[in-house]
Design a protein around this motif. Structure first.
Motif, PDB file in Angstrom:
ATOM      1  N   LYS A  18       0.837  -1.193   0.000  1.00 34.74           N
ATOM      2  CA  LYS A  18       0.000   0.000   0.000  1.00 34.74           C
ATOM      3  C   LYS A  18       0.872   1.244   0.000  1.00 34.74           C
ATOM      4  O   LYS A  18       2.100   1.181   0.093  1.00 34.74           O
ATOM      5  CB  LYS A  18      -0.934  -0.010   1.212  1.00 34.74           C
ATOM      6  CG  LYS A  18      -1.941  -1.156   1.208  1.00 34.74           C
ATOM      7  CD  LYS A  18      -2.883  -1.076   2.393  1.00 34.74           C
ATOM      8  CE  LYS A  18      -3.922  -2.182   2.343  1.00 34.74           C
ATOM      9  NZ  LYS A  18      -4.889  -2.094   3.468  1.00 34.74           N
ATOM     10  N   ILE A  19       0.217   2.390  -0.124  1.00 31.94           N
ATOM     11  CA  ILE A  19       0.914   3.662  -0.028  1.00 31.94           C
ATOM     12  C   ILE A  19       0.300   4.466   1.113  1.00 31.94           C
ATOM     13  O   ILE A  19      -0.857   4.226   1.469  1.00 31.94           O
ATOM     14  CB  ILE A  19       0.844   4.456  -1.353  1.00 31.94           C
ATOM     15  CG1 ILE A  19      -0.617   4.624  -1.823  1.00 31.94           C
ATOM     16  CG2 ILE A  19       1.685   3.789  -2.421  1.00 31.94           C
ATOM     17  CD1 ILE A  19      -0.782   5.494  -3.049  1.00 31.94           C
ATOM     18  N   PRO A  20       1.118   5.351   1.715  1.00 34.53           N
ATOM     19  CA  PRO A  20       2.470   5.750   1.345  1.00 34.53           C
ATOM     20  C   PRO A  20       3.539   4.934   2.056  1.00 34.53           C
ATOM     21  O   PRO A  20       3.243   4.131   2.942  1.00 34.53           O
ATOM     22  CB  PRO A  20       2.510   7.192   1.822  1.00 34.53           C
ATOM     23  CG  PRO A  20       1.694   7.154   3.087  1.00 34.53           C
ATOM     24  CD  PRO A  20       0.562   6.198   2.798  1.00 34.53           C
ATOM     25  N   ALA A  21       4.776   5.219   1.644  1.00 35.27           N
ATOM     26  CA  ALA A  21       5.960   4.781   2.376  1.00 35.27           C
ATOM     27  C   ALA A  21       6.902   5.974   2.419  1.00 35.27           C
ATOM     28  O   ALA A  21       6.895   6.816   1.518  1.00 35.27           O
ATOM     29  CB  ALA A  21       6.624   3.592   1.691  1.00 35.27           C
ATOM     30  N   LEU A  22       7.690   6.045   3.473  1.00 34.11           N
ATOM     31  CA  LEU A  22       8.604   7.170   3.656  1.00 34.11           C
ATOM     32  C   LEU A  22      10.008   6.660   3.899  1.00 34.11           C
ATOM     33  O   LEU A  22      10.211   5.747   4.712  1.00 34.11           O
ATOM     34  CB  LEU A  22       8.169   8.029   4.841  1.00 34.11           C
ATOM     35  CG  LEU A  22       9.035   9.270   5.093  1.00 34.11           C
ATOM     36  CD1 LEU A  22       8.434  10.477   4.396  1.00 34.11           C
ATOM     37  CD2 LEU A  22       9.172   9.555   6.595  1.00 34.11           C
ATOM     38  N   GLU A  23      10.967   7.245   3.206  1.00 39.26           N
ATOM     39  CA  GLU A  23      12.385   6.991   3.464  1.00 39.26           C
ATOM     40  C   GLU A  23      13.019   8.270   3.989  1.00 39.26           C
ATOM     41  O   GLU A  23      12.856   9.340   3.392  1.00 39.26           O
ATOM     42  CB  GLU A  23      13.103   6.559   2.195  1.00 39.26           C
ATOM     43  CG  GLU A  23      12.728   5.164   1.708  1.00 39.26           C
ATOM     44  CD  GLU A  23      13.472   4.766   0.455  1.00 39.26           C
ATOM     45  OE1 GLU A  23      13.469   3.562   0.124  1.00 39.26           O
ATOM     46  OE2 GLU A  23      14.052   5.656  -0.212  1.00 39.26           O
TER      47      GLU A  23
END
Length: 218
Positions: free
Chosen positions: A53-58
């Protein structure tokens, strides 16, 4: 390596994180994820969010998923911008936690169902289930009655300052007002005044412009 946010503005959880980053004055790169081609299910994305799923954070060495966890991290790490967690006031911070939970458990399920049935299903060629809409309108109405009472004695949900508790509501209400059930917000004076306040924040105005531009092209 700078901050990278993987998602799309049309996604309410992504929009929440975008708004949070703007409130905290954090520069970031938005990396689009093409849901129509299944990019969110590829090994590359699953390495960032194993649920696809979204979001993802780096952010440097850390990779996060789940929007509420991401916004809490941003709010705690970055000192710039708005204090979204009321770090210097333990009682107000506790209330932020309470109302973030209310949003998650009481508010989001019915409003997400309404938006999915009315806006998302027709867009994807499916038929709206009116009985589902009606049931969730009743549920959301009850929740907003509680909000109306709360906001009659507090400028914002957690306290008299804008916090994460308010921020997490914004994208969903933005969509709700595009449905025939906008009166769930506008018919409640204190809820409506709160909405007009939080939706006018520059952090969300920029996000809303992106969302509406995409919708207009669809």
């Amino acid at each position: 390596m700078g901050v990278k946010l993987y998602g799309i503005p049309l996604s309410t959880p992504t929009a929440v994180v975008m708004t949070c980053l703007a409130e905290k004055e954090v520069e970031y790169e938005l990396v689009p994820v093409n849901l129509s081609t299944g990019e969110h299910k590829t090994p590359t994305h699953l390495a960032k969010n194993p649920f696809g799923k979204i979001p993802a954070l780096e952010d440097g060495s850390i990779t996060l998923f789940e929007s509420r966890a991401i916004t809490a991290y941003i709010s705690h790490k970055y000192q710039s911008g708005t204090d979204l967690f009321r770090h210097d006031n333990i009682e107000e911070a506790a209330m932020v936690g309470v109302w973030v939970e209310v949003e998650s458990q009481q508010f989001s399920p019915p409003i997400a169902s309404i938006i999915y049935e009315i806006l998302v299903k027709p867009y994807t060629g499916q038929t709206t289930d009116q009985s589902t809409v009606d049931a969730n309108v009743v549920k959301l109405s009850s929740v907003l009655d509680v909000y109306e009472a709360r906001l009659s004695s507090s400028k914002y949900l957690a306290c008299d300052s804008f916090t994460l508790a308010d921020l997490h509501h914004i994208p969903y209400i933005h969509y709700l007002l595009k449905t025939p059930h906008a009166d769930l917000i506008t018919s409640r004076p204190h809820v409506n005044a709160w909405w007009e306040d939080i939706s006018a924040r520059p952090s969300f105005v920029k996000v809303a412009e992106q969302v509406d531009a995409i919708i207009a092209k669809a």
